[in-house]
Write a protein that holds these residues in place. Structure first.
Motif, mmCIF file in Angstrom:
data_model
loop_
_atom_site.group_PDB
_atom_site.id
_atom_site.type_symbol
_atom_site.label_atom_id
_atom_site.label_comp_id
_atom_site.label_asym_id
_atom_site.label_seq_id
_atom_site.Cartn_x
_atom_site.Cartn_y
_atom_site.Cartn_z
ATOM 1 N N GLU A 5 34.660 61.021 17.500
ATOM 2 C CA GLU A 5 35.728 60.556 18.380
ATOM 3 C C GLU A 5 36.867 61.562 18.403
ATOM 4 O O GLU A 5 37.132 62.251 17.412
ATOM 5 C CB GLU A 5 36.256 59.195 17.908
ATOM 6 C CG GLU A 5 36.856 59.203 16.511
ATOM 7 C CD GLU A 5 37.421 57.853 16.085
ATOM 8 O OE1 GLU A 5 37.433 56.915 16.904
ATOM 9 O OE2 GLU A 5 37.875 57.746 14.929
ATOM 10 N N LEU A 6 37.535 61.630 19.542
ATOM 11 C CA LEU A 6 38.697 62.503 19.676
ATOM 12 C C LEU A 6 39.884 61.891 18.936
ATOM 13 O O LEU A 6 40.221 60.724 19.159
ATOM 14 C CB LEU A 6 39.040 62.710 21.152
ATOM 15 C CG LEU A 6 40.277 63.549 21.454
ATOM 16 C CD1 LEU A 6 40.111 64.977 20.951
ATOM 17 C CD2 LEU A 6 40.568 63.537 22.955
ATOM 18 N N VAL A 7 40.519 62.674 18.096
ATOM 19 C CA VAL A 7 41.674 62.210 17.330
ATOM 20 C C VAL A 7 42.971 62.687 17.966
ATOM 21 O O VAL A 7 43.907 61.908 18.152
ATOM 22 C CB VAL A 7 41.600 62.720 15.878
ATOM 23 C CG1 VAL A 7 42.854 62.338 15.100
ATOM 24 C CG2 VAL A 7 40.352 62.177 15.196
ATOM 25 N N ALA A 8 43.043 63.974 18.293
ATOM 26 C CA ALA A 8 44.278 64.545 18.820
ATOM 27 C C ALA A 8 43.952 65.825 19.569
ATOM 28 O O ALA A 8 42.938 66.482 19.292
ATOM 29 C CB ALA A 8 45.263 64.832 17.700
ATOM 30 N N SER A 9 44.832 66.167 20.505
ATOM 31 C CA SER A 9 44.672 67.439 21.218
ATOM 32 C C SER A 9 46.043 68.013 21.518
ATOM 33 O O SER A 9 47.049 67.289 21.564
ATOM 34 C CB SER A 9 43.867 67.259 22.498
ATOM 35 O OG SER A 9 44.597 66.482 23.437
ATOM 36 N N TYR A 12 48.254 64.791 22.450
ATOM 37 C CA TYR A 12 47.595 63.493 22.659
ATOM 38 C C TYR A 12 47.114 62.982 21.321
ATOM 39 O O TYR A 12 46.626 63.766 20.486
ATOM 40 C CB TYR A 12 46.413 63.643 23.617
ATOM 41 C CG TYR A 12 45.450 62.478 23.527
ATOM 42 C CD1 TYR A 12 44.361 62.523 22.661
ATOM 43 C CD2 TYR A 12 45.679 61.312 24.247
ATOM 44 C CE1 TYR A 12 43.503 61.449 22.543
ATOM 45 C CE2 TYR A 12 44.826 60.234 24.127
ATOM 46 C CZ TYR A 12 43.731 60.307 23.284
ATOM 47 O OH TYR A 12 42.886 59.240 23.156
ATOM 48 N N TYR A 13 47.227 61.670 21.117
ATOM 49 C CA TYR A 13 46.718 61.035 19.906
ATOM 50 C C TYR A 13 45.963 59.768 20.287
ATOM 51 O O TYR A 13 46.423 59.004 21.146
ATOM 52 C CB TYR A 13 47.853 60.662 18.962
ATOM 53 C CG TYR A 13 48.688 61.838 18.519
ATOM 54 C CD1 TYR A 13 49.878 62.157 19.152
ATOM 55 C CD2 TYR A 13 48.276 62.651 17.462
ATOM 56 C CE1 TYR A 13 50.640 63.242 18.760
ATOM 57 C CE2 TYR A 13 49.032 63.737 17.053
ATOM 58 C CZ TYR A 13 50.207 64.031 17.719
ATOM 59 O OH TYR A 13 50.961 65.104 17.332
ATOM 60 N N THR A 14 44.866 59.542 19.625
ATOM 61 C CA THR A 14 44.207 58.260 19.784
ATOM 62 C C THR A 14 45.068 57.191 19.134
ATOM 63 O O THR A 14 45.838 57.471 18.192
ATOM 64 C CB THR A 14 42.795 58.295 19.170
ATOM 65 O OG1 THR A 14 42.079 57.141 19.555
ATOM 66 C CG2 THR A 14 42.845 58.392 17.650
ATOM 67 N N ASP A 15 44.961 55.963 19.624
ATOM 68 C CA ASP A 15 45.848 54.902 19.160
ATOM 69 C C ASP A 15 45.804 54.707 17.646
ATOM 70 O O ASP A 15 46.816 54.394 17.024
ATOM 71 C CB ASP A 15 45.492 53.582 19.855
ATOM 72 C CG ASP A 15 45.938 53.553 21.310
ATOM 73 O OD1 ASP A 15 45.474 52.652 22.043
ATOM 74 O OD2 ASP A 15 46.727 54.420 21.709
ATOM 75 N N TYR A 32 38.560 66.304 16.324
ATOM 76 C CA TYR A 32 37.679 65.159 16.396
ATOM 77 C C TYR A 32 37.373 64.717 14.965
ATOM 78 O O TYR A 32 37.556 65.463 14.018
ATOM 79 C CB TYR A 32 36.357 65.530 17.080
ATOM 80 C CG TYR A 32 36.410 65.638 18.570
ATOM 81 C CD1 TYR A 32 36.986 66.740 19.193
ATOM 82 C CD2 TYR A 32 35.858 64.639 19.378
ATOM 83 C CE1 TYR A 32 37.017 66.842 20.574
ATOM 84 C CE2 TYR A 32 35.885 64.737 20.763
ATOM 85 C CZ TYR A 32 36.462 65.850 21.347
ATOM 86 O OH TYR A 32 36.491 65.954 22.718
ATOM 87 N N LYS A 84 48.332 57.250 16.003
ATOM 88 C CA LYS A 84 49.690 57.457 16.541
ATOM 89 C C LYS A 84 50.740 57.069 15.513
ATOM 90 O O LYS A 84 50.644 56.026 14.876
ATOM 91 C CB LYS A 84 49.877 56.636 17.820
ATOM 92 C CG LYS A 84 49.263 57.252 19.048
ATOM 93 C CD LYS A 84 49.529 56.393 20.280
ATOM 94 C CE LYS A 84 48.895 56.992 21.514
ATOM 95 N NZ LYS A 84 49.067 56.121 22.711
ATOM 96 N N ARG A 112 41.639 70.804 19.873
ATOM 97 C CA ARG A 112 41.428 69.383 19.628
ATOM 98 C C ARG A 112 40.895 69.166 18.221
ATOM 99 O O ARG A 112 40.195 70.010 17.684
ATOM 100 C CB ARG A 112 40.433 68.836 20.650
ATOM 101 C CG ARG A 112 40.850 69.141 22.084
ATOM 102 C CD ARG A 112 39.792 68.793 23.098
ATOM 103 N NE ARG A 112 38.554 69.524 22.928
ATOM 104 C CZ ARG A 112 37.472 69.308 23.676
ATOM 105 N NH1 ARG A 112 37.500 68.383 24.607
ATOM 106 N NH2 ARG A 112 36.396 70.015 23.486
#
Length: 118
Positions: free
Chosen positions: A46-50, A59-62, A37, A65, A35
């Protein structure tokens, strides 16, 4: 000894690109979800991508994206974050993290600064 070492941060221009990397050692990299952050100045992390162990299900935070791409090379024990179309809001310390599939172990890197400014 577990190590996650980020590199590749620095100064980027609005609309430009940067790539950050994270080299892992001391654990079985291909068994871990990786991941990225970030922690902007004065804000919470905050989580950015995993990305899953085999490189699927990113996964991407909005907020990122369509601009950021997470990838991994299990042969090199390295995870990457390609950041395109940079915005000033992307300015933050970026942290690499590894999480075991059973959620029992979580490792963190020391972070790398990314600053977006003209």
């Amino acid at each position: 000894q577990v190590q996650l070492v980020e590199s590749g941060g620095g100064l980027g221009e609005p609309g430009g690109s940067l790539r950050v990397s994270c080299a892992a050692s001391g654990f079985v990299f291909s068994d871990y979800v990786m991941r990225w952050y970030r922690q902007p100045p004065g804000k919470e992390r905050e989580l950015v991508a995993s990305i899953a162990p085999l490189g699927d299900n990113p996964y991407y935070t909005d907020a990122v994206k369509g601009r950021f791409t997470i990838s991994r090379d299990n042969g090199k024990n390295t995870v990457y974050l390609q950041m395109n179309s940079l915005k000033s809001d992307d300015t933050a310390v970026y942290f690499c993290s590894a999480r075991s599939l059973d959620f029992q172990r979580v490792y963190w890197g020391q972070g790398t600064q990314v600053t977006v400014s003209s």
